[in-house]
Scaffold this motif. Sequence first.
Motif, PDB file in Angstrom:
ATOM      1  N   ASN A 238      44.628 -18.370 -21.651  1.00  0.00           N
ATOM      2  CA  ASN A 238      45.195 -19.420 -22.368  1.00  0.00           C
ATOM      3  C   ASN A 238      45.724 -20.895 -22.211  1.00  0.00           C
ATOM      4  N   TRP A 239      46.861 -20.113 -21.903  1.00  0.00           N
ATOM      5  CA  TRP A 239      47.664 -21.057 -21.068  1.00  0.00           C
ATOM      6  C   TRP A 239      46.919 -22.229 -20.209  1.00  0.00           C
ATOM      7  N   ILE A 240      46.758 -21.481 -19.566  1.00  0.00           N
ATOM      8  CA  ILE A 240      46.363 -22.227 -18.764  1.00  0.00           C
ATOM      9  C   ILE A 240      45.194 -23.139 -18.635  1.00  0.00           C
ATOM     10  N   PHE A 241      44.690 -23.079 -19.716  1.00  0.00           N
ATOM     11  CA  PHE A 241      43.474 -23.111 -19.482  1.00  0.00           C
ATOM     12  C   PHE A 241      43.749 -24.819 -20.929  1.00  0.00           C
ATOM     13  N   ARG A 242      45.014 -24.752 -21.480  1.00  0.00           N
ATOM     14  CA  ARG A 242      46.084 -25.860 -22.283  1.00  0.00           C
ATOM     15  C   ARG A 242      46.432 -26.277 -21.692  1.00  0.00           C
ATOM     16  N   TYR A 243      46.992 -25.760 -20.986  1.00  0.00           N
ATOM     17  CA  TYR A 243      47.647 -26.656 -19.801  1.00  0.00           C
ATOM     18  C   TYR A 243      47.401 -28.034 -18.862  1.00  0.00           C
ATOM     19  N   PHE A 244      45.663 -27.436 -18.247  1.00  0.00           N
ATOM     20  CA  PHE A 244      44.888 -28.572 -17.818  1.00  0.00           C
ATOM     21  C   PHE A 244      43.636 -29.311 -18.922  1.00  0.00           C
ATOM     22  N   THR A 245      44.480 -29.418 -20.334  1.00  0.00           N
ATOM     23  CA  THR A 245      43.052 -29.510 -21.204  1.00  0.00           C
ATOM     24  C   THR A 245      43.660 -30.657 -22.180  1.00  0.00           C
ATOM     25  N   GLU A 246      45.262 -30.063 -22.539  1.00  0.00           N
ATOM     26  CA  GLU A 246      46.137 -30.439 -23.185  1.00  0.00           C
ATOM     27  C   GLU A 246      47.844 -31.679 -22.760  1.00  0.00           C
ATOM     28  N   PRO A 247      47.532 -32.662 -22.829  1.00  0.00           N
ATOM     29  CA  PRO A 247      49.193 -33.284 -22.011  1.00  0.00           C
ATOM     30  C   PRO A 247      50.128 -32.774 -23.121  1.00  0.00           C
ATOM     31  N   HIS A 248      51.882 -32.876 -22.022  1.00  0.00           N
ATOM     32  CA  HIS A 248      52.419 -31.730 -22.216  1.00  0.00           C
ATOM     33  C   HIS A 248      52.819 -30.742 -22.504  1.00  0.00           C
ATOM     34  N   PHE A 249      51.415 -29.750 -22.123  1.00  0.00           N
ATOM     35  CA  PHE A 249      51.286 -28.673 -22.981  1.00  0.00           C
ATOM     36  C   PHE A 249      51.906 -27.116 -21.957  1.00  0.00           C
TER      37      PHE A 249
ATOM     38  N   ARG B  91      42.053 -17.561 -26.596  1.00  0.00           N
ATOM     39  CA  ARG B  91      43.194 -17.711 -27.265  1.00  0.00           C
ATOM     40  C   ARG B  91      42.689 -17.013 -28.559  1.00  0.00           C
ATOM     41  N   LEU B  92      41.308 -16.642 -29.136  1.00  0.00           N
ATOM     42  CA  LEU B  92      39.983 -16.252 -29.877  1.00  0.00           C
ATOM     43  C   LEU B  92      40.036 -14.374 -29.704  1.00  0.00           C
ATOM     44  N   ALA B  93      39.959 -14.849 -28.050  1.00  0.00           N
ATOM     45  CA  ALA B  93      39.874 -13.119 -27.459  1.00  0.00           C
ATOM     46  C   ALA B  93      40.946 -12.596 -27.652  1.00  0.00           C
TER      47      ALA B  93
ATOM     48  N   GLN C 274      43.108   3.729 -24.543  1.00  0.00           N
ATOM     49  CA  GLN C 274      43.316   1.611 -24.824  1.00  0.00           C
ATOM     50  C   GLN C 274      43.330   1.081 -25.708  1.00  0.00           C
ATOM     51  N   TYR C 275      44.404   2.039 -26.724  1.00  0.00           N
ATOM     52  CA  TYR C 275      45.927   1.358 -27.481  1.00  0.00           C
ATOM     53  C   TYR C 275      46.269   0.187 -26.527  1.00  0.00           C
ATOM     54  N   VAL C 276      47.012   0.668 -25.447  1.00  0.00           N
ATOM     55  CA  VAL C 276      47.467   0.512 -23.764  1.00  0.00           C
ATOM     56  C   VAL C 276      47.562  -0.928 -24.010  1.00  0.00           C
ATOM     57  N   PHE C 277      45.641   0.041 -22.988  1.00  0.00           N
ATOM     58  CA  PHE C 277      44.623  -1.624 -22.677  1.00  0.00           C
ATOM     59  C   PHE C 277      44.013  -2.466 -23.624  1.00  0.00           C
ATOM     60  N   PHE C 278      44.091  -2.619 -24.877  1.00  0.00           N
ATOM     61  CA  PHE C 278      44.117  -3.416 -25.067  1.00  0.00           C
ATOM     62  C   PHE C 278      45.220  -4.815 -25.402  1.00  0.00           C
ATOM     63  N   LEU C 279      46.114  -3.902 -25.706  1.00  0.00           N
ATOM     64  CA  LEU C 279      47.081  -4.537 -25.750  1.00  0.00           C
ATOM     65  C   LEU C 279      48.028  -5.184 -25.069  1.00  0.00           C
ATOM     66  N   GLY C 280      47.556  -4.247 -23.379  1.00  0.00           N
ATOM     67  CA  GLY C 280      47.906  -5.465 -22.607  1.00  0.00           C
ATOM     68  C   GLY C 280      46.897  -6.946 -22.189  1.00  0.00           C
ATOM     69  N   ALA C 281      45.495  -6.403 -22.393  1.00  0.00           N
ATOM     70  CA  ALA C 281      44.676  -7.351 -22.292  1.00  0.00           C
ATOM     71  C   ALA C 281      44.793  -8.830 -22.907  1.00  0.00           C
ATOM     72  N   TYR C 282      45.112  -8.505 -23.972  1.00  0.00           N
ATOM     73  CA  TYR C 282      45.332  -9.510 -24.974  1.00  0.00           C
ATOM     74  C   TYR C 282      46.824  -9.935 -24.931  1.00  0.00           C
ATOM     75  N   ARG C 283      47.816  -9.856 -23.855  1.00  0.00           N
ATOM     76  CA  ARG C 283      48.992 -11.078 -22.739  1.00  0.00           C
ATOM     77  C   ARG C 283      47.623 -11.571 -21.914  1.00  0.00           C
ATOM     78  N   VAL C 284      47.149 -10.713 -21.161  1.00  0.00           N
ATOM     79  CA  VAL C 284      46.191 -11.319 -20.037  1.00  0.00           C
ATOM     80  C   VAL C 284      45.648 -12.314 -20.256  1.00  0.00           C
ATOM     81  N   LEU C 285      45.287 -12.132 -21.640  1.00  0.00           N
ATOM     82  CA  LEU C 285      43.595 -13.339 -22.242  1.00  0.00           C
ATOM     83  C   LEU C 285      45.088 -14.415 -22.703  1.00  0.00           C
ATOM     84  N   TYR C 286      45.692 -14.414 -23.094  1.00  0.00           N
ATOM     85  CA  TYR C 286      46.662 -15.053 -23.412  1.00  0.00           C
ATOM     86  C   TYR C 286      46.845 -16.309 -22.211  1.00  0.00           C
ATOM     87  N   ILE C 287      48.274 -15.459 -21.248  1.00  0.00           N
ATOM     88  CA  ILE C 287      47.623 -16.079 -20.145  1.00  0.00           C
ATOM     89  C   ILE C 287      46.632 -17.200 -19.840  1.00  0.00           C
TER      90      ILE C 287
END
Length: 215
Positions: free
Chosen positions: A167-178, A5-7, A152-165
């Motif tokens: 983040n969601w995978i990590f939270r799904y396996f570490t947080e109940p009912h996420f 999430r931070l990244a 670089q602008y478009v690449f970083f903008l897309g990379a942010y969404r990949v990192l958020y995905i």
Amino acid sequence: MNAFRLAGDMTHLLSVVVLLLKIHTIKSCAGISLKTQELYALVFAARYLDLFVHFISLYNTVMKLVFLASSFSIVWYMRQHKIVRRTYDKDHDTFRHHFLVLPCLALALLINEKFTFREVMWAFSIYLEAVAILPQLVLLQRTRNIDNLTGQYVFFLGAYRVLYILNWIFRYFTEPHFVHWISWTAGIVQTLLYADFFYYYIISWKNNVKLELPA
């Protein structure tokens, strides 16, 4: 908060910094879609309606203010700044972005987590963000002249969404009912839209050649 999430947040912030650097230092918005920037301004305006009524953390509030201020300032520069606006390629940036707004709003009215004004606006912002990059990608394909900062602008903008995905995978396996199907589905759609750009960006970086997208 976790490392993904931070990244993701920092990568998103970096994309904004790169774009503002291009506008402020070079006094140019060549290759940048005003249509996409207007959509992002609308995304943040709809998403952060709770800015002054729902406090989560100082970090959260600061990030909201930064993205709101930066998105509207970019639109202002491209529309009003006497030098920057001359570099705007309106002849190629012709994607009819208003056709994206109404379907996203209709979808938000039909599919949301709770039928309240703020929740519908939140869902609307999620759906709209998923497709807001389309005018930018179309512009890059039409011009095929992509400078380093724009790429670089478009690449970083897309990379942010990949990192958020991640983040969601990590939270799904570490947080109940996420479970957040709206964010997940829209995020996957958004990432898929970047797939073609990612491919050519990595190829150009690997071969140390200028980035070009197929027409």
